[in-house]
Design a protein around this motif. Structure first.
Motif, PDB file in Angstrom:
ATOM      1  N   VAL A 130      74.173  63.553  -7.445  1.00 38.80           N
ATOM      2  CA  VAL A 130      75.443  63.162  -6.832  1.00 38.80           C
ATOM      3  C   VAL A 130      76.547  63.839  -7.623  1.00 38.80           C
ATOM      4  O   VAL A 130      76.567  63.784  -8.849  1.00 38.80           O
ATOM      5  N   SER A 132      81.001  64.851  -7.524  1.00 40.99           N
ATOM      6  CA  SER A 132      82.261  64.440  -6.912  1.00 40.99           C
ATOM      7  C   SER A 132      83.392  65.350  -7.371  1.00 40.99           C
ATOM      8  O   SER A 132      83.265  66.052  -8.380  1.00 40.99           O
ATOM      9  N   PHE A 141      82.725  62.494  -2.629  1.00 38.50           N
ATOM     10  CA  PHE A 141      81.376  62.503  -3.184  1.00 38.50           C
ATOM     11  C   PHE A 141      80.404  63.233  -2.272  1.00 38.50           C
ATOM     12  O   PHE A 141      80.550  63.212  -1.052  1.00 38.50           O
ATOM     13  N   LYS A 143      75.926  63.864  -2.140  1.00 37.08           N
ATOM     14  CA  LYS A 143      74.588  63.755  -2.721  1.00 37.08           C
ATOM     15  C   LYS A 143      73.787  64.896  -2.129  1.00 37.08           C
ATOM     16  O   LYS A 143      73.669  65.018  -0.909  1.00 37.08           O
ATOM     17  N   THR A 166      80.205  53.956  -0.067  1.00 40.97           N
ATOM     18  CA  THR A 166      79.758  53.934  -1.457  1.00 40.97           C
ATOM     19  C   THR A 166      78.455  54.725  -1.576  1.00 40.97           C
ATOM     20  O   THR A 166      77.840  55.077  -0.560  1.00 40.97           O
ATOM     21  N   GLN A 167      78.021  54.926  -2.802  1.00 40.38           N
ATOM     22  CA  GLN A 167      76.734  55.593  -2.988  1.00 40.38           C
ATOM     23  C   GLN A 167      75.608  54.750  -2.399  1.00 40.38           C
ATOM     24  O   GLN A 167      74.651  55.291  -1.841  1.00 40.38           O
ATOM     25  N   ASP A 171      72.896  56.086   0.252  1.00 41.47           N
ATOM     26  CA  ASP A 171      71.449  55.941   0.069  1.00 41.47           C
ATOM     27  C   ASP A 171      70.809  55.194   1.227  1.00 41.47           C
ATOM     28  O   ASP A 171      69.720  55.545   1.681  1.00 41.47           O
TER      29      ASP A 171
END
Length: 183
Positions: A130, A132, A141, A143, A166-167, A171
């Protein structure tokens, strides 16, 4: 479109050069070499654009204010998995290229872990990281995932802007998207 989303769209175009170009042809709905299918909806994401150029294909999907890009590049015999030296070298090159393009476009504070990790989505292992950047509108961001798949490089990237996802959201989207793609 909000300023943050406009900035995110600019980042997406820079980090995904295939989509920044207007040239090229639409990519096939099934890639002949990998036999991966790219229907209008995949794992909850909606196909927005596809391009085929110089033997490579790219697909862009949207899901919950995030963009998922899938790139398939061939021309070499790429061994399966994420641990082969050719895959590790390509991963490093992809990451360095993204950093260079983002910095030259005026984004600042490119941040990434010093060492990539391994991620498993469905039954496939990827090299992943990841990263940014800072824009005038906030932090953006990405990934990045890369593996060897049926003699091709299979690169998947998901992009999002702080405040819109968000991450964990990224995911979760990948946990639905990748197994639907590779089944």
């Amino acid at each position: 479109m909000s300023r943050l989303l406009a900035t995110a769209a600019a980042m997406l175009a820079l980090a995904g050069p295939a989509f920044a170009q207007t040239a090229g042809n639409p990519a096939p709905s099934t890639h002949p070499g990998t036999r991966l299918s790219f229907p209008p909806s995949l794992g909850g994401a909606t196909l927005e654009q596809s391009l085929s150029e110089d033997g490579s294909v790219a697909y862009m999907y949207g899901i919950n204010k995030m963009k998922i890009y899938v790139y398939i590049e061939g021309g070499r015999r790429v061994p399966p998995g994420s641990d082969a030296p050719i895959v590790m070298n390509r991963f490093a090159a992809e990451l360095n290229e993204a950093e260079t393009k983002l910095k030259s476009a005026g984004y600042t504070r490119f941040e990434r872990p010093t060492v990539p990790s391994s991620c498993i989505y469905g039954s496939v292992a990827f090299r992943c990281i990841v990263y940014s950047v800072r824009s005038t509108a906030g932090r953006l961001f990405s990934k990045l995932l890369l593996t060897g798949y049926h003699d091709y490089f299979l690169k998947i990237r998901i992009d999002w802007a702080a405040g819109t996802a968000t991450q964990a959201d990224a995911d979760q989207a990948l946990q639905s998207f990748v197994p639907a793609l590779i089944h």
